[in-house]
Scaffold this motif. Structure first.
Motif, PDB file in Angstrom:
ATOM      1  N   LEU A   1     -13.717  -3.361  -6.758  1.00 41.38           N
ATOM      2  CA  LEU A   1     -13.159  -2.221  -6.029  1.00 41.38           C
ATOM      3  C   LEU A   1     -12.100  -1.490  -6.858  1.00 41.38           C
ATOM      4  O   LEU A   1     -12.036  -0.255  -6.859  1.00 41.38           O
ATOM      5  CB  LEU A   1     -12.552  -2.694  -4.702  1.00 41.38           C
ATOM      6  CG  LEU A   1     -13.533  -3.152  -3.618  1.00 41.38           C
ATOM      7  CD1 LEU A   1     -12.769  -3.705  -2.410  1.00 41.38           C
ATOM      8  CD2 LEU A   1     -14.436  -1.998  -3.178  1.00 41.38           C
ATOM      9  N   TYR A   2     -11.286  -2.250  -7.552  1.00 41.51           N
ATOM     10  CA  TYR A   2     -10.244  -1.650  -8.390  1.00 41.51           C
ATOM     11  C   TYR A   2     -10.857  -0.821  -9.516  1.00 41.51           C
ATOM     12  O   TYR A   2     -10.426   0.303  -9.807  1.00 41.51           O
ATOM     13  CB  TYR A   2      -9.359  -2.765  -8.957  1.00 41.51           C
ATOM     14  CG  TYR A   2      -8.387  -2.322 -10.020  1.00 41.51           C
ATOM     15  CD1 TYR A   2      -7.437  -1.342  -9.764  1.00 41.51           C
ATOM     16  CD2 TYR A   2      -8.410  -2.894 -11.289  1.00 41.51           C
ATOM     17  CE1 TYR A   2      -6.539  -0.935 -10.743  1.00 41.51           C
ATOM     18  CE2 TYR A   2      -7.517  -2.508 -12.269  1.00 41.51           C
ATOM     19  CZ  TYR A   2      -6.584  -1.527 -11.992  1.00 41.51           C
ATOM     20  OH  TYR A   2      -5.703  -1.122 -12.971  1.00 41.51           O
ATOM     21  N   GLN A   3     -11.909  -1.360 -10.149  1.00 43.23           N
ATOM     22  CA  GLN A   3     -12.519  -0.654 -11.271  1.00 43.23           C
ATOM     23  C   GLN A   3     -13.229   0.611 -10.815  1.00 43.23           C
ATOM     24  O   GLN A   3     -13.138   1.654 -11.473  1.00 43.23           O
ATOM     25  CB  GLN A   3     -13.508  -1.580 -11.984  1.00 43.23           C
ATOM     26  CG  GLN A   3     -14.187  -0.918 -13.184  1.00 43.23           C
ATOM     27  CD  GLN A   3     -15.027  -1.897 -13.983  1.00 43.23           C
ATOM     28  OE1 GLN A   3     -14.932  -3.101 -13.800  1.00 43.23           O
ATOM     29  NE2 GLN A   3     -15.865  -1.386 -14.867  1.00 43.23           N
ATOM     30  N   HIS A   4     -13.920   0.559  -9.690  1.00 47.04           N
ATOM     31  CA  HIS A   4     -14.746   1.693  -9.273  1.00 47.04           C
ATOM     32  C   HIS A   4     -13.981   2.725  -8.451  1.00 47.04           C
ATOM     33  O   HIS A   4     -14.377   3.890  -8.413  1.00 47.04           O
ATOM     34  CB  HIS A   4     -15.960   1.188  -8.493  1.00 47.04           C
ATOM     35  CG  HIS A   4     -16.953   0.478  -9.349  1.00 47.04           C
ATOM     36  ND1 HIS A   4     -17.833   1.129 -10.189  1.00 47.04           N
ATOM     37  CD2 HIS A   4     -17.206  -0.846  -9.530  1.00 47.04           C
ATOM     38  CE1 HIS A   4     -18.586   0.257 -10.836  1.00 47.04           C
ATOM     39  NE2 HIS A   4     -18.225  -0.962 -10.453  1.00 47.04           N
ATOM     40  N   SER A   5     -12.894   2.296  -7.791  1.00 50.44           N
ATOM     41  CA  SER A   5     -12.116   3.265  -7.017  1.00 50.44           C
ATOM     42  C   SER A   5     -10.970   3.854  -7.826  1.00 50.44           C
ATOM     43  O   SER A   5     -10.428   4.902  -7.477  1.00 50.44           O
ATOM     44  CB  SER A   5     -11.556   2.613  -5.751  1.00 50.44           C
ATOM     45  OG  SER A   5     -10.568   1.646  -6.080  1.00 50.44           O
ATOM     46  N   GLY A   6     -10.582   3.184  -8.891  1.00 52.21           N
ATOM     47  CA  GLY A   6      -9.514   3.676  -9.741  1.00 52.21           C
ATOM     48  C   GLY A   6      -8.121   3.501  -9.167  1.00 52.21           C
ATOM     49  O   GLY A   6      -7.159   4.099  -9.660  1.00 52.21           O
ATOM     50  N   GLY A   7      -7.983   2.699  -8.155  1.00 53.83           N
ATOM     51  CA  GLY A   7      -6.673   2.475  -7.554  1.00 53.83           C
ATOM     52  C   GLY A   7      -6.682   1.216  -6.705  1.00 53.83           C
ATOM     53  O   GLY A   7      -7.684   0.495  -6.624  1.00 53.83           O
ATOM     54  N   TRP A   8      -5.545   0.958  -6.043  1.00 53.21           N
ATOM     55  CA  TRP A   8      -5.389  -0.284  -5.307  1.00 53.21           C
ATOM     56  C   TRP A   8      -5.492  -0.114  -3.792  1.00 53.21           C
ATOM     57  O   TRP A   8      -5.311  -1.079  -3.054  1.00 53.21           O
ATOM     58  CB  TRP A   8      -4.027  -0.904  -5.650  1.00 53.21           C
ATOM     59  CG  TRP A   8      -4.009  -1.491  -7.024  1.00 53.21           C
ATOM     60  CD1 TRP A   8      -3.394  -0.990  -8.131  1.00 53.21           C
ATOM     61  CD2 TRP A   8      -4.675  -2.682  -7.444  1.00 53.21           C
ATOM     62  NE1 TRP A   8      -3.617  -1.791  -9.223  1.00 53.21           N
ATOM     63  CE2 TRP A   8      -4.405  -2.847  -8.828  1.00 53.21           C
ATOM     64  CE3 TRP A   8      -5.469  -3.620  -6.802  1.00 53.21           C
ATOM     65  CZ2 TRP A   8      -4.914  -3.917  -9.564  1.00 53.21           C
ATOM     66  CZ3 TRP A   8      -5.980  -4.689  -7.539  1.00 53.21           C
ATOM     67  CH2 TRP A   8      -5.691  -4.834  -8.895  1.00 53.21           C
ATOM     68  N   GLY A   9      -5.801   1.093  -3.313  1.00 50.88           N
ATOM     69  CA  GLY A   9      -5.876   1.311  -1.872  1.00 50.88           C
ATOM     70  C   GLY A   9      -6.935   0.466  -1.194  1.00 50.88           C
ATOM     71  O   GLY A   9      -6.654  -0.248  -0.216  1.00 50.88           O
ATOM     72  N   LEU A  10      -8.173   0.521  -1.692  1.00 51.87           N
ATOM     73  CA  LEU A  10      -9.260  -0.264  -1.089  1.00 51.87           C
ATOM     74  C   LEU A  10      -9.040  -1.773  -1.223  1.00 51.87           C
ATOM     75  O   LEU A  10      -9.235  -2.511  -0.253  1.00 51.87           O
ATOM     76  CB  LEU A  10     -10.597   0.142  -1.715  1.00 51.87           C
ATOM     77  CG  LEU A  10     -11.167   1.503  -1.273  1.00 51.87           C
ATOM     78  CD1 LEU A  10     -12.465   1.798  -2.013  1.00 51.87           C
ATOM     79  CD2 LEU A  10     -11.400   1.519   0.232  1.00 51.87           C
TER      80      LEU A  10
ATOM     81  N   TYR B   1       0.823  -1.216   0.000  1.00 50.13           N
ATOM     82  CA  TYR B   1       0.000   0.000   0.000  1.00 50.13           C
ATOM     83  C   TYR B   1       0.854   1.262   0.000  1.00 50.13           C
ATOM     84  O   TYR B   1       0.566   2.222  -0.728  1.00 50.13           O
ATOM     85  CB  TYR B   1      -0.922  -0.014   1.224  1.00 50.13           C
ATOM     86  CG  TYR B   1      -1.787   1.217   1.373  1.00 50.13           C
ATOM     87  CD1 TYR B   1      -2.976   1.327   0.666  1.00 50.13           C
ATOM     88  CD2 TYR B   1      -1.400   2.262   2.211  1.00 50.13           C
ATOM     89  CE1 TYR B   1      -3.770   2.455   0.795  1.00 50.13           C
ATOM     90  CE2 TYR B   1      -2.180   3.391   2.347  1.00 50.13           C
ATOM     91  CZ  TYR B   1      -3.374   3.488   1.641  1.00 50.13           C
ATOM     92  OH  TYR B   1      -4.146   4.611   1.765  1.00 50.13           O
TER      93      TYR B   1
END
Length: 434
Positions: free
Chosen positions: A394-403, A331
């Motif tokens: 989560l990756y597609q909708h948040s646009g990143g790998w944090g969640l 992260y």
């Protein structure tokens, strides 16, 4: 007097027969040695083929997505197919083993893997690709469940060492597929279809050692020269346990499910995480290989250590701690500390051989291991199905790998808790009988 003479004569003849049989050479030791070597070869080759279908796809996931027009959610569904197939088809493995024999089922499983890996790169659509992948995973599923059964059945006095050998070969196959798929694809002209299809050759080789065990249901274990201990474990038609009454079985199933969730998220997405952080595709595949290759030495050491401990909880906690640190690093600094995080997550993924070892330790007989293995793996893989799919969403909708990374770290806490419960020195037979 005549009776005494007859009795003495009988004893003399019997003694002569015993001495004669001891003096004459017998083919049993050679047969036993050959059978043992063949079984070990079959176990190792089978283990080598239980993950390349997954990790080779993880290394080329971006190319497959582009070629088939997959969205992030579709790719998440694709990475959820392995645990789904393992849950659906794995539950049938103990029943098939009782009816056909474990050797027959594993042999058929290797054939299914071969066929699926040949067909899927050339299916031409997402649906066809998923169907062919499911065929290969069906073969993996039944073999997954039956490997602990075969170890307990034919090597009851060497559960730790044989589970370690099997787990080490599994980790080697996993890491090799992750490491060489991308460079091998580049060698053959950049064709991702060829890069995926080539792994069918390894599966075809794994069919061969099981052919002599086809239609062998284990009724003549003594005839093959097995030890009395092995014979006592060879019966697979024992009355079924009420496995759902066992708290240890449930704890082991949940532990298996949560570690499988982390493992399949790692195999399906970790290379993409590194690629999105700026790491070259080949290096990302190599980092995934490092994660997988950590299981090669540790998968041999951990089962042997686990069988010597009355409680496997400390190993569970140590592996979980490595996972938490690895996710934190992934992260905070995915690219700069990539090698460290890859190593730590590789150590954490050794929860899998530990879970397999506990399956062999938490039941007394091969019949009990068969039932526990089927229940723990099928239930566990059922639990793990939402994980990779949720990561994709989560990756597609948040646009990143944090969640997604936060989700992976959060799941490690309950995994450690149920692992400690599963590691207690108990057997499912005792708990199911209460």
């Amino acid at each position: 007097m005549m009776g005494l003479m007859a009795s003495e004569e009988t004893r003399t003849v019997t003694s002569m027969r015993i001495r004669t049989s001891e003096a004459l050479p017998t083919p049993e030791p050679a047969t036993r040695a050959w059978t043992t070597r063949l079984l070990i070869a079959g176990i190792v080759l089978t283990a080598l083929n239980l993950r390349p279908a997954i990790t080779s796809l993880g290394a080329l996931l971006e190319e497959v997505r582009d070629a088939l027009g997959m969205s992030g959610s579709d790719a998440g569904l694709l990475t959820s197919v392995p645990p789904l197939c393992f849950a659906v088809f794995g539950v049938a493995a103990p029943r098939l083993a009782r009816r056909l024999g474990p050797g027959t089922v594993v042999c058929a499983g290797m054939v299914a893997i071969t066929a699926g890996l040949i067909v899927r790169p050339y299916a031409g659509s997402t649906a066809g690709f998923l169907a062919a992948t499911a065929l290969a995973l069906m073969g993996i599923a039944v073999s997954n469940v039956l490997m602990p059964v075969i170890v307990k059945r034919w090597f009851p006095d060497r559960v730790g060492s044989m589970t370690g050998l099997y787990s080490m070969a599994l980790a080697l196959g996993t890491a090799t597929a992750a490491a060489v798929t991308v460079p091998m694809t580049e060698t053959v002209g950049g064709s991702w279809q060829t890069g995926l299809a080539v792994w069918a050759a390894l599966a075809a080789v794994a069919v061969l050692p099981w052919i002599p065990f086809v239609r062998d249901r284990g009724a003549s274990v003594r005839d093959r020269g097995a030890s009395p201990a092995a014979e006592s474990h060879a019966r697979v038609d024992a009355p079924a346990l009420r496995i759902t009454r066992s708290r240890t079985a449930w704890a082991l199933a949940v532990y298996f499910g949560l570690q499988a969730t982390g493992a399949y998220i790692t195999m399906g997405w970790m290379a993409q995480i590194f690629r999105d952080s700026g790491v070259h595709a080949g290096a990302a595949g190599l980092l995934l290989a490092v994660t997988m290759v950590m299981g090669v030495p540790l998968a041999f050491v951990i089962p042997r250590l686990a069988t010597r401990l009355p409680h496997q909880g400390p190993i569970v906690l140590a592996l979980g701690a490595c996972g938490l640190v690895g996710y934190a690093g992934l992260y905070l600094a995915p690219a700069s500390g990539s090698w460290v995080w890859a190593v730590l997550l590789g150590v954490s993924n050794c929860s899998f051989p530990l879970a397999l070892t506990m399956v062999g330790m938490r039941a007394r007989t091969s019949a009990g291991v068969a039932q526990l293995s089927g229940f723990a793996q099928s239930t566990g893989y059922l639990i793990s199905i939402p994980g990779p799919l949720l990561v994709g969403v989560l990756y597609q909708h948040s646009g990143g790998w944090g969640l997604p990374i936060g989700l992976m770290a959060a799941l490690m806490i309950p995994q450690m808790a149920v692992g400690v419960l599963a590691g207690r020195n108990r057997t499912v037979e005792d708990e199911a009988a209460r």
